[in-house]
Scaffold this active site. Structure first.
Site, PDB file in Angstrom:
ATOM      1  N   THR A  10      29.691 -15.182  29.893  1.00 53.90           N
ATOM      2  CA  THR A  10      30.070 -15.983  31.145  1.00 53.90           C
ATOM      3  C   THR A  10      31.726 -16.193  30.968  1.00 53.90           C
ATOM      4  OG1 THR A  10      29.896 -17.982  32.194  1.00 53.90           O
ATOM      5  CG2 THR A  10      29.680 -17.976  29.858  1.00 53.90           C
ATOM      6  N   GLU A  55      24.841 -20.932  29.528  1.00 56.44           N
ATOM      7  CA  GLU A  55      24.699 -21.600  28.334  1.00 56.44           C
ATOM      8  C   GLU A  55      23.408 -22.316  28.226  1.00 56.44           C
ATOM      9  OE1 GLU A  55      27.463 -21.522  30.334  1.00 56.44           O
ATOM     10  OE2 GLU A  55      29.341 -21.643  29.206  1.00 56.44           O
ATOM     11  N   LYS A  97      32.880 -19.907  42.608  1.00 56.55           N
ATOM     12  CA  LYS A  97      31.722 -18.885  42.435  1.00 56.55           C
ATOM     13  C   LYS A  97      31.484 -18.277  43.793  1.00 56.55           C
ATOM     14  CE  LYS A  97      27.867 -18.811  39.659  1.00 56.55           C
ATOM     15  NZ  LYS A  97      26.653 -19.503  39.182  1.00 56.55           N
ATOM     16  N   TRP A 130      31.639 -15.266  39.131  1.00 60.87           N
ATOM     17  CA  TRP A 130      32.645 -15.923  38.799  1.00 60.87           C
ATOM     18  C   TRP A 130      33.772 -15.600  39.038  1.00 60.87           C
ATOM     19  CZ3 TRP A 130      31.693 -20.961  38.586  1.00 60.87           C
ATOM     20  CH2 TRP A 130      30.469 -21.420  37.749  1.00 60.87           C
TER      21      TRP A 130
HETATM   22  P1  AMP Z   1      26.247 -19.293  35.625  1.00 60.02           P
HETATM   23  O1  AMP Z   1      26.536 -19.614  34.093  1.00 60.02           O
HETATM   24  O2  AMP Z   1      26.963 -18.191  36.048  1.00 60.02           O
HETATM   25  O3  AMP Z   1      24.539 -19.267  35.791  1.00 60.02           O
HETATM   26  O4  AMP Z   1      26.747 -20.418  36.438  1.00 60.02           O
HETATM   27  C1  AMP Z   1      26.300 -21.706  36.207  1.00 60.02           C
HETATM   28  C2  AMP Z   1      26.969 -22.837  37.093  1.00 60.02           C
HETATM   29  O5  AMP Z   1      26.792 -22.460  38.471  1.00 60.02           O
HETATM   30  C3  AMP Z   1      26.915 -24.167  36.936  1.00 60.02           C
HETATM   31  O6  AMP Z   1      27.498 -24.757  36.084  1.00 60.02           O
HETATM   32  C4  AMP Z   1      27.318 -24.712  38.380  1.00 60.02           C
HETATM   33  O7  AMP Z   1      28.436 -25.016  38.449  1.00 60.02           O
HETATM   34  C5  AMP Z   1      26.696 -23.496  39.262  1.00 60.02           C
HETATM   35  N1  AMP Z   1      25.447 -23.883  39.772  1.00 60.02           N
HETATM   36  C6  AMP Z   1      24.192 -23.065  39.250  1.00 60.02           C
HETATM   37  N2  AMP Z   1      23.289 -23.527  40.035  1.00 60.02           N
HETATM   38  C7  AMP Z   1      23.730 -24.428  41.022  1.00 60.02           C
HETATM   39  C8  AMP Z   1      23.251 -25.172  41.917  1.00 60.02           C
HETATM   40  N3  AMP Z   1      21.816 -25.051  42.317  1.00 60.02           N
HETATM   41  N4  AMP Z   1      23.793 -25.899  42.866  1.00 60.02           N
HETATM   42  C9  AMP Z   1      25.264 -26.011  42.868  1.00 60.02           C
HETATM   43  N5  AMP Z   1      25.724 -25.422  41.503  1.00 60.02           N
HETATM   44  C10 AMP Z   1      25.190 -24.412  40.763  1.00 60.02           C
END
Ligand code: AMP
Length: 543
Positions: A186, A331, A440, A445
């Site tokens: 990530t 994570e 995002k 990212w």
């Molecule tokens: P990732 O590791 O790429 O899956 O990203 C995780 C991050 O995405 C989380 O820590 C949040 O900041 C954001 N995220 C994931 N799902 C949501 C959601 N339903 N609403 C708002 N932010 C989200």
């Protein structure tokens, strides 16, 4: 006194063994890179996964060696999911959307031994193989006849010839369920990407929990379409939960546009689909324009970014498709919370129901969460006070790969998510902000620090601050606020052109705003909240 039950290890190989034995005719349908539709059954997935395992043994790969993929969602990728992990190796799903330099860095850091890639990514592999210092074997996911000659990639072979040379009989090894099974990098925080290293046990518990009725409710009656890529946290665990329950799987391959996704949903009688809001935005656009309806889709899990209210309303009210708004992280394997209603919500007006559905939902069993103030003290669950969100549980990271000793956890074994939110009296989490300095866009990212570093390398730039701006299609897009050096000149277009080739295209900011100063705090840190206030009347070009 210990219990007297069998101590069977929870291993990923048991999923495909189960699917073969109990759902041998369960279908796997894939739109291929070649453009056609491929169709077969769990029986064949199992047989070909065993061929993969034999092929890896023949390469003399050790236990825990990394086998990387650069691949779309498809049946061969699925076979690698089971063959690689099942034989005791670690499946490393690389993200092809990253800049090739980042892919090289990640592959070297993971010390990948094998790289299996879709034909789409041949140009990337051609460009990077000489810099991938640990990869010894390259496999293109294609038929022998489709393998191009003279690629310059040493020892390149086709997947079909590679596994075709090996038998489909294999005894899956038994080992400690805590052994590593797969990994996913990530780039969510600053600095170099970091890897979550999942274990068989964490993956299996996550798959069991993910299938529960109030989570994703996966059954043998489902036809599941993961639009979320298999390189994004194992497609949210769906390949595992689907095999566990004998659900049909439908893979979109590279065709992620609204029309292709809609056609697949209809032709394969998809009941359940999963993806980030951007994907559904495109699909809703397609069906709204064409006046189309869904005939089988009954629910969709939307996560990765906050799901906009209009999207929930369109799915629920117009198309009769239940939206499961979910929150999680790489994570966390990734499931943390899912928004399914409780009994007391059922009598609410549709307006009040919508207020609940907009939340990211309640914790899946296995995930413990709390919100804390800056001193680390727990805050009440009143749905109003927001705090830093911490989580812990059996499928949540303890340490990043190769960063053993630098624990990301805080006191009590809690993992700080970098998200900020409220939790209401019913236990529903609502994400209100993000404390980590990242953007995002369309589920991918963008590190603001990386963007700032590139801008700062320009001779005319004194200071640069990258912030995310709301965008109707991509959720967020980066812009960069720039202070020029005294007497120096650079135009918006010149500065944007400066990014080309230095980072992935989607990571290049949408705009440059020249400012006289960037607000700084007492320690000299850029104060992005204040910068946002300065730019409150700004809107992105074309939005
Ligand atoms: P990732 O590791 O790429 O899956 O990203 C995780 C991050 O995405 C989380 O820590 C949040 O900041 C954001 N995220 C994931 N799902 C949501 C959601 N339903 N609403 C708002 N932010 C989200």
């Amino acid at each position: 006194m210990l219990g007297l039950m069998q101590n069977h290890q929870l291993l990923i190989s048991s999923l495909i063994e189960h699917a073969e034995r109990h759902h041998s005719e369960g279908e796997i349908v894939s739109r291929r890179v070649e453009g056609d539709i491929h169709r077969y059954t769990y029986k064949q997935v199992a047989a070909r996964s065993r061929q993969v395992a034999n092929a890896l043994d023949a390469l003399k790969l050790n236990f825990s060696d990394r086998v990387a993929t650069l691949a779309w969602n498809g049946y061969r990728h699925l076979e690698l999911y089971f063959g690689v992990s099942g034989s005791g190796r670690v499946l490393h799903t690389l993200n092809p959307r990253l800049h090739p330099d980042q892919v090289v860095w990640i592959a070297n850091h993971a010390e990948d031994s094998v790289l299996c890639f879709d034909a789409t990514f041949l140009p990337i592999v051609k460009a990077i193989h000489s810099r991938c210092t640990t990869i010894q074997h390259y496999v293109m996911l294609c038929d022998a006849a489709a393998l191009p000659a003279d690629t310059g990639i040493p020892g390149l072979q086709s997947y079909e010839a590679w596994i075709g040379a090996h038998p489909s009989t294999y005894n899956w090894p038994q080992f400690d369920e805590n052994s590593a099974s797969s990994m996913c990098y990530t780039s969510g925080t600053t600095g170099n990407p970091k890897a979550a290293l999942y274990s068989h046990r964490s993956t299996m518990l996550h798959a069991l929990a993910g299938a529960m009725p109030d989570v994703l409710n996966i059954s043998a009656r489902d036809s599941i379409l993961p639009v979320v890529p298999m390189f994004h946290v194992n497609a949210w665990g769906l390949p595992y939960s689907a095999a566990m329950n004998g659900a049909k799987m439908v893979f979109p391959g590279p065709a992620m546009d609204g029309k292709s996704i809609y056609e697949l949903i209809e032709s394969e009688k998809v009941t359940f689909a999963a993806g980030v809001p951007t994907v559904w935005q495109m699909m809703l656009g397609h069906i709204q324009t064409g006046g189309l309806r869904f005939s089988t889709l009954n629910r969709t899990v939307i996560g990765g970014s906050a799901c906009p209210p209009a999207m929930i309303a369109a799915f629920n009210d117009v198309y009769g498709v239940e939206v499961l708004h979910a929150w999680g992280m790489t994570e966390m394997s990734p499931l943390g919370t899912v928004c399914t209603l409780k009994n007391q919500h059922l009598e609410l007006s549709s307006e009040d129901k919508m207020k609940v559905r907009l939340k990211q939902g309640r914790a899946v069993y296995g995930v413990d969460m709390k919100i804390v103030d800056p001193d680390g003290d727990e805050l009440p669950w009143d749905g109003k006070i927001s705090g830093d969100l911490l989580v812990r549980g059996p499928w949540i990271i303890e340490q990043y790969f190769k960063q053993e000793g630098a624990s990301p956890l805080v006191s009590g074994g809690w993992f700080p998510t970098g998200d900020v939110g409220t939790i209401d009296g019913n236990g529903y989490l609502q994400i209100t902000d993000r404390s980590k300095d990242v953007i995002k866009s369309g589920g991918e990212w963008i590190s603001s620090i990386d963007v700032e570093n590139i801008a700062m390398a320009h001779p005319a730039v004194l200071m640069a601050a990258c912030i995310g701006m709301k965008h109707p299609k991509w959720d967020e897009r980066p812009i960069i606020a720039v202070v020029k050096k005294p007497g120096a000149e650079v135009s918006r277009d010149e500065l944007l052109a400066f990014f080309v080739g230095k980072t992935a295209k989607f990571q290049i900011p949408d705009d440059v705003v020249f400012v006289d100063a960037i607000p700084l705090g007492a320690t000299g840190k850029m104060q992005k909240m204040k910068l946002r206030e300065v730019l409150k009347d700004y809107s992105l070009p074309g939005v």
